[in-house]
Structures are given as C-alpha cells and as structure tokens.
Design a protein around this motif. Sequence first.
Motif, PDB file in Angstrom:
ATOM      1  N   GLY A  72     105.833  77.904  41.576  1.00  0.00           N
ATOM      2  CA  GLY A  72     104.745  77.153  42.198  1.00  0.00           C
ATOM      3  C   GLY A  72     104.847  77.166  43.714  1.00  0.00           C
ATOM      4  O   GLY A  72     103.833  77.242  44.413  1.00  0.00           O
ATOM      5  N   LEU A  73     106.073  77.099  44.233  1.00  0.00           N
ATOM      6  CA  LEU A  73     106.260  77.148  45.682  1.00  0.00           C
ATOM      7  C   LEU A  73     105.915  78.529  46.234  1.00  0.00           C
ATOM      8  O   LEU A  73     105.369  78.644  47.334  1.00  0.00           O
ATOM      9  CB  LEU A  73     107.687  76.748  46.054  1.00  0.00           C
ATOM     10  CG  LEU A  73     107.968  75.251  45.946  1.00  0.00           C
ATOM     11  CD1 LEU A  73     109.454  74.974  46.013  1.00  0.00           C
ATOM     12  CD2 LEU A  73     107.230  74.482  47.020  1.00  0.00           C
ATOM     13  N   PHE A  74     106.224  79.598  45.473  1.00  0.00           N
ATOM     14  CA  PHE A  74     105.829  80.944  45.898  1.00  0.00           C
ATOM     15  C   PHE A  74     104.299  81.047  45.967  1.00  0.00           C
ATOM     16  O   PHE A  74     103.744  81.577  46.929  1.00  0.00           O
ATOM     17  CB  PHE A  74     106.371  82.016  44.949  1.00  0.00           C
ATOM     18  CG  PHE A  74     107.849  82.257  45.063  1.00  0.00           C
ATOM     19  CD1 PHE A  74     108.501  82.246  46.288  1.00  0.00           C
ATOM     20  CD2 PHE A  74     108.606  82.528  43.932  1.00  0.00           C
ATOM     21  CE1 PHE A  74     109.873  82.479  46.390  1.00  0.00           C
ATOM     22  CE2 PHE A  74     109.978  82.756  44.024  1.00  0.00           C
ATOM     23  CZ  PHE A  74     110.601  82.736  45.255  1.00  0.00           C
ATOM     24  N   ALA A  75     103.619  80.521  44.954  1.00  0.00           N
ATOM     25  CA  ALA A  75     102.152  80.550  44.940  1.00  0.00           C
ATOM     26  C   ALA A  75     101.590  79.734  46.106  1.00  0.00           C
ATOM     27  O   ALA A  75     100.630  80.151  46.765  1.00  0.00           O
ATOM     28  CB  ALA A  75     101.620  80.020  43.609  1.00  0.00           C
ATOM     29  N   LYS A  93      88.971  76.268  55.294  1.00  0.00           N
ATOM     30  CA  LYS A  93      88.709  74.920  54.763  1.00  0.00           C
ATOM     31  C   LYS A  93      89.016  74.869  53.266  1.00  0.00           C
ATOM     32  O   LYS A  93      89.624  73.912  52.778  1.00  0.00           O
ATOM     33  CB  LYS A  93      87.251  74.537  55.033  1.00  0.00           C
ATOM     34  CG  LYS A  93      86.911  73.127  54.670  1.00  0.00           C
ATOM     35  CD  LYS A  93      85.485  72.796  55.069  1.00  0.00           C
ATOM     36  CE  LYS A  93      85.153  71.365  54.682  1.00  0.00           C
ATOM     37  NZ  LYS A  93      83.793  70.995  55.071  1.00  0.00           N
ATOM     38  N   GLU A  94      88.594  75.895  52.528  1.00  0.00           N
ATOM     39  CA  GLU A  94      88.871  75.955  51.093  1.00  0.00           C
ATOM     40  C   GLU A  94      90.373  76.061  50.819  1.00  0.00           C
ATOM     41  O   GLU A  94      90.895  75.405  49.910  1.00  0.00           O
ATOM     42  CB  GLU A  94      88.138  77.142  50.464  1.00  0.00           C
ATOM     43  CG  GLU A  94      86.634  76.974  50.427  1.00  0.00           C
ATOM     44  CD  GLU A  94      85.909  78.255  50.025  1.00  0.00           C
ATOM     45  OE1 GLU A  94      86.575  79.246  49.661  1.00  0.00           O
ATOM     46  OE2 GLU A  94      84.663  78.250  50.089  1.00  0.00           O
ATOM     47  N   LEU A  95      91.047  76.878  51.609  1.00  0.00           N
ATOM     48  CA  LEU A  95      92.497  77.024  51.449  1.00  0.00           C
ATOM     49  C   LEU A  95      93.216  75.711  51.760  1.00  0.00           C
ATOM     50  O   LEU A  95      94.160  75.328  51.057  1.00  0.00           O
ATOM     51  CB  LEU A  95      93.033  78.150  52.338  1.00  0.00           C
ATOM     52  CG  LEU A  95      92.679  79.556  51.884  1.00  0.00           C
ATOM     53  CD1 LEU A  95      92.921  80.561  53.005  1.00  0.00           C
ATOM     54  CD2 LEU A  95      93.480  79.934  50.645  1.00  0.00           C
ATOM     55  N   ALA A  96      92.773  75.015  52.792  1.00  0.00           N
ATOM     56  CA  ALA A  96      93.398  73.733  53.157  1.00  0.00           C
ATOM     57  C   ALA A  96      93.275  72.742  52.012  1.00  0.00           C
ATOM     58  O   ALA A  96      94.231  72.003  51.705  1.00  0.00           O
ATOM     59  CB  ALA A  96      92.758  73.178  54.428  1.00  0.00           C
ATOM     60  N   ALA A  97      92.114  72.722  51.360  1.00  0.00           N
ATOM     61  CA  ALA A  97      91.913  71.804  50.231  1.00  0.00           C
ATOM     62  C   ALA A  97      92.849  72.153  49.079  1.00  0.00           C
ATOM     63  O   ALA A  97      93.455  71.267  48.466  1.00  0.00           O
ATOM     64  CB  ALA A  97      90.459  71.860  49.766  1.00  0.00           C
ATOM     65  N   GLU A  98      92.981  73.432  48.790  1.00  0.00           N
ATOM     66  CA  GLU A  98      93.871  73.852  47.696  1.00  0.00           C
ATOM     67  C   GLU A  98      95.336  73.587  48.043  1.00  0.00           C
ATOM     68  O   GLU A  98      96.118  73.150  47.191  1.00  0.00           O
ATOM     69  CB  GLU A  98      93.652  75.341  47.387  1.00  0.00           C
ATOM     70  CG  GLU A  98      94.401  75.814  46.172  1.00  0.00           C
ATOM     71  CD  GLU A  98      93.979  75.137  44.874  1.00  0.00           C
ATOM     72  OE1 GLU A  98      94.813  75.104  43.946  1.00  0.00           O
ATOM     73  OE2 GLU A  98      92.848  74.623  44.772  1.00  0.00           O
ATOM     74  N   ILE A  99      95.704  73.800  49.284  1.00  0.00           N
ATOM     75  CA  ILE A  99      97.080  73.527  49.720  1.00  0.00           C
ATOM     76  C   ILE A  99      97.387  72.041  49.554  1.00  0.00           C
ATOM     77  O   ILE A  99      98.450  71.659  49.061  1.00  0.00           O
ATOM     78  CB  ILE A  99      97.291  73.990  51.181  1.00  0.00           C
ATOM     79  CG1 ILE A  99      97.298  75.517  51.247  1.00  0.00           C
ATOM     80  CG2 ILE A  99      98.578  73.415  51.754  1.00  0.00           C
ATOM     81  CD1 ILE A  99      97.190  76.075  52.653  1.00  0.00           C
ATOM     82  N   ARG A 100      96.443  71.176  49.959  1.00  0.00           N
ATOM     83  CA  ARG A 100      96.647  69.725  49.800  1.00  0.00           C
ATOM     84  C   ARG A 100      96.887  69.367  48.345  1.00  0.00           C
ATOM     85  O   ARG A 100      97.758  68.556  48.031  1.00  0.00           O
ATOM     86  CB  ARG A 100      95.422  68.958  50.315  1.00  0.00           C
ATOM     87  CG  ARG A 100      95.456  68.640  51.772  1.00  0.00           C
ATOM     88  CD  ARG A 100      94.378  67.637  52.168  1.00  0.00           C
ATOM     89  NE  ARG A 100      93.035  68.055  51.818  1.00  0.00           N
ATOM     90  CZ  ARG A 100      92.269  68.843  52.567  1.00  0.00           C
ATOM     91  NH1 ARG A 100      92.734  69.303  53.711  1.00  0.00           N
ATOM     92  NH2 ARG A 100      91.058  69.161  52.182  1.00  0.00           N
ATOM     93  N   GLN A 101      96.137  69.984  47.456  1.00  0.00           N
ATOM     94  CA  GLN A 101      96.306  69.680  46.032  1.00  0.00           C
ATOM     95  C   GLN A 101      97.651  70.172  45.515  1.00  0.00           C
ATOM     96  O   GLN A 101      98.340  69.458  44.785  1.00  0.00           O
ATOM     97  CB  GLN A 101      95.186  70.355  45.230  1.00  0.00           C
ATOM     98  CG  GLN A 101      94.189  69.390  44.728  1.00  0.00           C
ATOM     99  CD  GLN A 101      93.196  70.075  43.803  1.00  0.00           C
ATOM    100  OE1 GLN A 101      92.996  71.276  43.827  1.00  0.00           O
ATOM    101  NE2 GLN A 101      92.571  69.274  42.981  1.00  0.00           N
ATOM    102  N   GLN A 102      98.022  71.374  45.870  1.00  0.00           N
ATOM    103  CA  GLN A 102      99.240  71.972  45.335  1.00  0.00           C
ATOM    104  C   GLN A 102     100.507  71.326  45.892  1.00  0.00           C
ATOM    105  O   GLN A 102     101.496  71.183  45.185  1.00  0.00           O
ATOM    106  CB  GLN A 102      99.264  73.484  45.607  1.00  0.00           C
ATOM    107  CG  GLN A 102      98.170  74.244  44.892  1.00  0.00           C
ATOM    108  CD  GLN A 102      98.246  74.081  43.390  1.00  0.00           C
ATOM    109  OE1 GLN A 102      99.314  74.131  42.800  1.00  0.00           O
ATOM    110  NE2 GLN A 102      97.093  73.858  42.770  1.00  0.00           N
ATOM    111  N   ARG A 103     100.490  70.944  47.152  1.00  0.00           N
ATOM    112  CA  ARG A 103     101.719  70.407  47.751  1.00  0.00           C
ATOM    113  C   ARG A 103     102.077  69.035  47.197  1.00  0.00           C
ATOM    114  O   ARG A 103     103.219  68.598  47.298  1.00  0.00           O
ATOM    115  CB  ARG A 103     101.627  70.394  49.266  1.00  0.00           C
ATOM    116  CG  ARG A 103     100.698  69.356  49.808  1.00  0.00           C
ATOM    117  CD  ARG A 103     100.664  69.360  51.305  1.00  0.00           C
ATOM    118  NE  ARG A 103      99.730  68.339  51.733  1.00  0.00           N
ATOM    119  CZ  ARG A 103      99.152  68.316  52.898  1.00  0.00           C
ATOM    120  NH1 ARG A 103      99.401  69.263  53.770  1.00  0.00           N
ATOM    121  NH2 ARG A 103      98.332  67.343  53.209  1.00  0.00           N
TER     122      ARG A 103
END
Length: 155
Positions: A72-75, A93-103
């Motif tokens: 998950g950390l690699f992804a 903006k889309e990547l930032a939203a996904e990063i917030r969810q994953q972290r």
Amino acid sequence: MEAVTMPGPQPKHPSTRARRNRTSTAATLSADPDLDAPKLPTRLWHEQTRAWWRDIWASPMAPEYDESDRHGLFALAVLVDDFWSTDDAKLRKELAAEIRQQRQCFGLTPMDRRRLQWEIERTDEAQDRGRRRRQATQTPAQTGEDPRDVLRAVS
C-alpha cells in the motif's frame, strides 16, 4: 417538606462505570533508528517523493508497518510521485484527494494518528520546550503574582 428516597440498586463504583473506548490499535510510538527503509521500486522518482519516502521510514509510525503494508505504501508512493511530476492542475487536485484518502490508513497525519489512537512518544526535550512555552505565555494571574505590585504612590 422532606425528600423521600426510593429504594433501588446502589450506584456502580466509578471504576466499573468508566468508559473504555481504547481501540486495539492504541499505541505509543517511537522511532526505530535501526529500521531499514525498503527500497522504492525501480523508477525515476521525483526528489520530493524520495524525501517523503525517507521521512515515512524515519518516522515513529514506521515500526507499526508490516510486510503487507509495504504494498500500500508503494502504491501511495506512485500517487505522490505523480502528484509532484504533473503540471496539470486538475490531475494534481484529483491526486491530492486520493493521497489524502490513502494516507489515512498509515497514520501519516496528526488526525490520522488520533483516529488510530497512536501517540508519538514525547522526549524530555520536547516536554521541556512545551513547559517553557507555556510559562512564557502565562499571565500574572496564572503565575500567582499580583500585577498591582508594580504600582507606586506618586507625590
């Protein structure tokens, strides 16, 4: 008029009434200087991504991660790298939203750690800094000093 007491069960002792909402993930974290960060997969990584990866594995959260978390950390690293590598504002903006969810899964922000009930171990130095900061901002009323002591009669 006198109050009438009704018979009934005795109140519970406070220790048996106390809420116990600690989760199984509750922990006090401390960094492990001997922990080796896994190498990022072969790719031309943005410098910000490499710095982010080093920071994660030097953090107090790193000892909590097991082998299955690394995938998950690699992804997440790929998302972070794409974020830093793109000039497209909409994609960023889309990547930032996904990063917030994953972290959130990895306790990477103070709110995520709070939700997981992870606390970072406080060092004596950090506690001393906090104590000095609080003392510097105390009002005379908090220190027990009387602010009127500076007043003098003028003739």
